[in-house]
Design an enzyme around this catalytic site. Structure first.
Site, PDB file in Angstrom:
ATOM      1  N   THR A  30       1.086   5.527   9.303  1.00  0.00           N
ATOM      2  CA  THR A  30       2.344   5.265   9.999  1.00  0.00           C
ATOM      3  C   THR A  30       2.114   4.862  11.453  1.00  0.00           C
ATOM      4  O   THR A  30       2.936   4.187  12.062  1.00  0.00           O
ATOM      5  CB  THR A  30       3.252   6.505   9.921  1.00  0.00           C
ATOM      6  OG1 THR A  30       3.487   6.815   8.544  1.00  0.00           O
ATOM      7  CG2 THR A  30       4.588   6.285  10.587  1.00  0.00           C
ATOM      8  N   ILE A  80       3.841  16.149   5.116  1.00  0.00           N
ATOM      9  CA  ILE A  80       3.530  15.192   6.173  1.00  0.00           C
ATOM     10  C   ILE A  80       4.474  14.034   5.930  1.00  0.00           C
ATOM     11  O   ILE A  80       4.269  13.233   5.016  1.00  0.00           O
ATOM     12  CB  ILE A  80       2.059  14.756   6.140  1.00  0.00           C
ATOM     13  CG1 ILE A  80       1.148  15.975   6.344  1.00  0.00           C
ATOM     14  CG2 ILE A  80       1.779  13.701   7.209  1.00  0.00           C
ATOM     15  CD1 ILE A  80      -0.344  15.655   6.233  1.00  0.00           C
ATOM     16  N   TYR A 103      -6.499  12.825   2.087  1.00  0.00           N
ATOM     17  CA  TYR A 103      -5.300  11.974   2.002  1.00  0.00           C
ATOM     18  C   TYR A 103      -5.416  11.148   0.728  1.00  0.00           C
ATOM     19  O   TYR A 103      -6.194  10.204   0.652  1.00  0.00           O
ATOM     20  CB  TYR A 103      -5.259  11.095   3.248  1.00  0.00           C
ATOM     21  CG  TYR A 103      -4.033  10.234   3.443  1.00  0.00           C
ATOM     22  CD1 TYR A 103      -2.903  10.332   2.634  1.00  0.00           C
ATOM     23  CD2 TYR A 103      -4.000   9.318   4.485  1.00  0.00           C
ATOM     24  CE1 TYR A 103      -1.788   9.539   2.847  1.00  0.00           C
ATOM     25  CE2 TYR A 103      -2.893   8.520   4.716  1.00  0.00           C
ATOM     26  CZ  TYR A 103      -1.799   8.631   3.903  1.00  0.00           C
ATOM     27  OH  TYR A 103      -0.707   7.837   4.121  1.00  0.00           O
ATOM     28  N   LYS A 151      -2.915  15.808   1.577  1.00  0.00           N
ATOM     29  CA  LYS A 151      -1.655  15.076   1.662  1.00  0.00           C
ATOM     30  C   LYS A 151      -1.508  14.344   0.338  1.00  0.00           C
ATOM     31  O   LYS A 151      -2.248  13.398   0.048  1.00  0.00           O
ATOM     32  CB  LYS A 151      -1.644  14.103   2.832  1.00  0.00           C
ATOM     33  CG  LYS A 151      -0.326  13.327   2.926  1.00  0.00           C
ATOM     34  CD  LYS A 151      -0.289  12.345   4.082  1.00  0.00           C
ATOM     35  CE  LYS A 151       1.055  11.619   4.106  1.00  0.00           C
ATOM     36  NZ  LYS A 151       1.127  10.583   5.182  1.00  0.00           N
TER      37      LYS A 151
END
Length: 293
Positions: free
Chosen positions: A46, A203, A135, A163
């Site tokens: 992001t 998250i 992730y 995540k």
């Protein structure tokens, strides 16, 4: 249980005329911390790190660390790449700073084997002095973890959380059931059900906007107030759905700009939100504002 609980926000990187907008960054970080979020992720996807130099990423990290209260360690740094030598060099630079952990995806584009994935994460974890959050996001990296691979990787003592954006419900359930790792929801529209199943937090890019409601949602479910949590989630769902109708983080930046927190600027090839998206977000934000009165 790891330190990675509750609502963590993967920070956007504000820009102004092509450069990092540090004033906007500080304004945004202060707003999020005051709203009660549990932590911040710097230079996750992001944050547009693929469009930033390593020196810029470290400068953003340093600016955020200045504002994050010590010794709470509420800042995690993203560490992504497919050149392992360069990745380890950058990791060593990051670890000179007081980060709470590293968010590490699979190496993108090269699509390593399952054995290659295990070796990659073992190498990065062995070289780390702080905990790692794995992730799992195959639609960005191009490689999916098999369940056995995931469970082998998270057995490493420094890999303490994941995540979860893998889109594989069986893998999610296996991770939750294993007790080896804390699961953090990475798909914002699945936060309610993930928390109910035992995820420790999320998250969530959408938690940039009305972060206090995401914090409220987590606390309600944590405290077994499921009816209240369900109501909060459905209040947030139009916002969550809207923020992902166009490529992230364009809608998030537009929403933040509409709130006066940062400018609405991305680095190419990312593009600003369309006019129709901007109008949609104005309506969603107005409705949420009325609900909060």
């Amino acid at each position: 249980m790891s330190a990675f609980q509750g609502i963590w926000v993967p920070l956007v990187t504000p820009f102004h005329n092509g450069a990092i907008d540090f004033a906007g960054l500080r304004r945004l970080v202060s707003h999020l911390l005051e709203s009660g979020v549990d932590g911040l992720i710097v230079c996750g996807t992001t944050g547009e790190p693929a469009a930033m130099g390593k020196h810029e990423q470290l400068a953003v990290l340093d600016a955020v660390l200045e504002l994050a209260p010590a010794p709470a360690q509420r800042v995690v740094m993203g560490l992504a790449g497919n050149n392992l030598i360069e990745l380890l060099q950058f990791q060593s630079e990051i670890l000179k700073r007081p980060v709470a952990g590293l968010l590490v995806p699979a190496p993108y584009y090269i699509r390593p084997s399952q054995a290659g994935l295990e070796a990659f994460f073992r190498t990065v974890a062995d070289a780390s002095s702080v905990p790692l959050i794995l992730y799992d996001i195959p639609y960005r990296t191009g490689v999916a973890f098999e369940q056995a691979t995931l469970l082998n990787i998270v057995a490493h003592e420094r890999i303490v959380a994941i995540k979860d954006c893998g889109g594989n419900f069986s893998n999610t359930l296996a991770l939750l059931n294993s007790g080896q790792v804390d699961v953090l929801c990475g798909e914002d529209n699945q936060i309610f059900n993930a928390l109910c199943l035992g995820a420790k937090g999320a998250i969530a890019a959408s938690a940039h906007v009305h972060p206090e409601l995401f914090v409220q949602l987590h606390r309600q479910i944590r405290d077994n107030q499921l009816a209240e949590g369900r109501a909060t989630f459905f209040r947030l769902l139009p916002l969550i759905n809207s923020l992902f109708l166009e490529p992230n983080p364009a809608p998030v930046k537009t929403a933040l700009a509409l709130q006066g927190l940062i400018g609405d600027e991305l680095r190419a090839p990312m593009q600003r939100s369309s006019d129709s998206m901007t109008e949609r977000l104005k309506g969603v934000l107005s409705a949420l504002g009325r609900d909060n009165r």
